[in-house]
Design a protein around this motif. Sequence first.
Motif, PDB file in Angstrom:
ATOM      1  N   HIS A  24     -22.025  29.567  17.127  1.00  0.00           N
ATOM      2  CA  HIS A  24     -20.749  30.261  17.059  1.00  0.00           C
ATOM      3  C   HIS A  24     -20.144  30.044  15.698  1.00  0.00           C
ATOM      4  N   HIS A  94     -17.444  38.957  24.555  1.00  0.00           N
ATOM      5  CA  HIS A  94     -18.093  37.729  24.095  1.00  0.00           C
ATOM      6  C   HIS A  94     -19.357  37.431  24.911  1.00  0.00           C
ATOM      7  N   HIS A 106     -19.291  26.735  20.980  1.00  0.00           N
ATOM      8  CA  HIS A 106     -17.940  27.174  20.645  1.00  0.00           C
ATOM      9  C   HIS A 106     -17.264  26.170  19.726  1.00  0.00           C
TER      10      HIS A 106
END
Length: 153
Positions: A24, A94, A106
């Motif tokens: 991410h 997402h 994340h």
Amino acid sequence: MKHLTSIGVALIALSIAAVPSRGHEKHDHQSYSAGEPGDPSKPSRTVEVEMKEMEFTPFRIEVKRGEQIRFVIKNAGTEDHEFLLATTEENLKHAEVMKKHPHMEHDDPNGVRLAPKKTAEIVWKFTKTGTFEYSCLIPDHRDYGMTGRVIVK
């Protein structure tokens, strides 16, 4: 010369395309749909959220606009799970990216990925009214119903 230019352009395109596969990227959010990161020293209250195959407990949480919640998130399951707080639309979008890159991690204050038996905390200030969701975006988990709701009044 044209051949070298074409090769250079191709290499640049490949390097740009490869960036999302590393994990991410750190999102440059000016604001978040569900509010903003809270002050860890000033939570209004603590809400414990348990994740396990394929559910969140509790499924529904009610908060007041302006309230800061310390979410204590525990993975009581046997596989990795995520907690990502956003709108349903944002989580669906997402989730599509996660299908292409299922091992992304994340790096946002509104989400966390946890291995089995691990715990994490997120402090969140709900500055906007509405209905938001927390969801596990690991491929197929959301599809099997791994979502919850936050109602902000």
